[in-house]
Design an enzyme around this catalytic site. Structure first.
Site, mmCIF file in Angstrom:
data_model
loop_
_atom_site.group_PDB
_atom_site.id
_atom_site.type_symbol
_atom_site.label_atom_id
_atom_site.label_comp_id
_atom_site.label_asym_id
_atom_site.label_seq_id
_atom_site.Cartn_x
_atom_site.Cartn_y
_atom_site.Cartn_z
ATOM 1 N N CYS A 1 92.730 3.116 22.569
ATOM 2 C CA CYS A 1 92.626 2.211 21.428
ATOM 3 C C CYS A 1 93.477 0.986 21.719
ATOM 4 O O CYS A 1 94.596 1.123 22.240
ATOM 5 C CB CYS A 1 93.144 2.931 20.180
ATOM 6 S SG CYS A 1 93.116 1.919 18.696
ATOM 7 N N HIS B 1 85.293 6.344 15.879
ATOM 8 C CA HIS B 1 86.670 5.861 16.030
ATOM 9 C C HIS B 1 86.888 4.591 15.192
ATOM 10 O O HIS B 1 87.886 4.460 14.485
ATOM 11 C CB HIS B 1 86.916 5.605 17.527
ATOM 12 C CG HIS B 1 88.245 5.033 17.873
ATOM 13 N ND1 HIS B 1 89.154 5.692 18.682
ATOM 14 C CD2 HIS B 1 88.833 3.840 17.565
ATOM 15 C CE1 HIS B 1 90.234 4.942 18.832
ATOM 16 N NE2 HIS B 1 90.061 3.806 18.168
HETATM 17 NI NI NI Z 1 91.004 1.938 17.980
#
Ligand code: NI
Length: 173
Positions: A91, A133
């Site tokens: 991320c 996500h």
């Molecule tokens: Ni992310």
């Protein structure tokens, strides 16, 4: 277009629940363009508006190898989810952190595109993971939330330490 600052964990603003978008206008499209520039420059495959401190229900993705399949999801909703699939995720708000998270294997998502048109998309594999996500981001949820408290605290300490070091370097130069 301009590159935006990506919020880094544990910034509390990453916990904000994003608000629905009423209309797709030029200002929103400018934000989308800036988000793409930011994502491509950071070599990410997805970016939620939450991560650039814009708390509206929008994310972008491009899971293609050649970075030529730009997708925009406004007010996304998952309407169908099947199977289980665990894969290593990263991320842009967690530089250098990767962890295995279990997700649905196949999903159907409905959303609005940058022209204000509604669409449905069936996704599997990396794109399905990416969509789940990013929708989590819009709900203030992060991929580390799926990990054990011990792993979460290790990740928090690692990133806090790196941020302190970056601030120190910044102050000295
Ligand atoms: Ni992310």
């Amino acid at each position: 277009m301009s590159k935006l600052t990506v919020l880094k964990y544990p910034d509390e603003r990453l916990r904000t629940v994003a608000k629905p978008i009423d209309s797709v206008d030029d200002a929103l499209r400018a934000t989308i363009d800036d988000m793409f520039e930011t994502m491509y420059e950071s070599q990410g495959v997805g970016l939620a508006a939450t991560q650039v401190d814009v708390h509206r229900r929008l994310f972008i993705a491009d899971c293609s190898e050649d970075q030529n399949e730009a997708l925009v999801f406004i007010n996304p909703e998952i309407t169908k989810a099947e199977g289980h699939f665990a894969n290593e995720e990263g991320c842009l708000s967690f530089p250098g952190v990767y962890a295995k998270v279990e997700r649905a294997e196949r999903i159907t998502v409905t959303a609005t595109d940058r022209n204000g048109e509604q669409f449905n998309l069936d996704a599997e594999g990396l794109l399905a993971i990416c969509i789940q996500h990013e929708i989590d981001h819009l709900n203030g949820k992060l991929f580390v939330d799926y990990l054990s408290p011990l792993k979460q605290s290790r990740i928090r300490k690692k990133l806090e330490k790196e941020q302190r070091m970056n601030e120190k370097v910044g102050a000295e130069s």
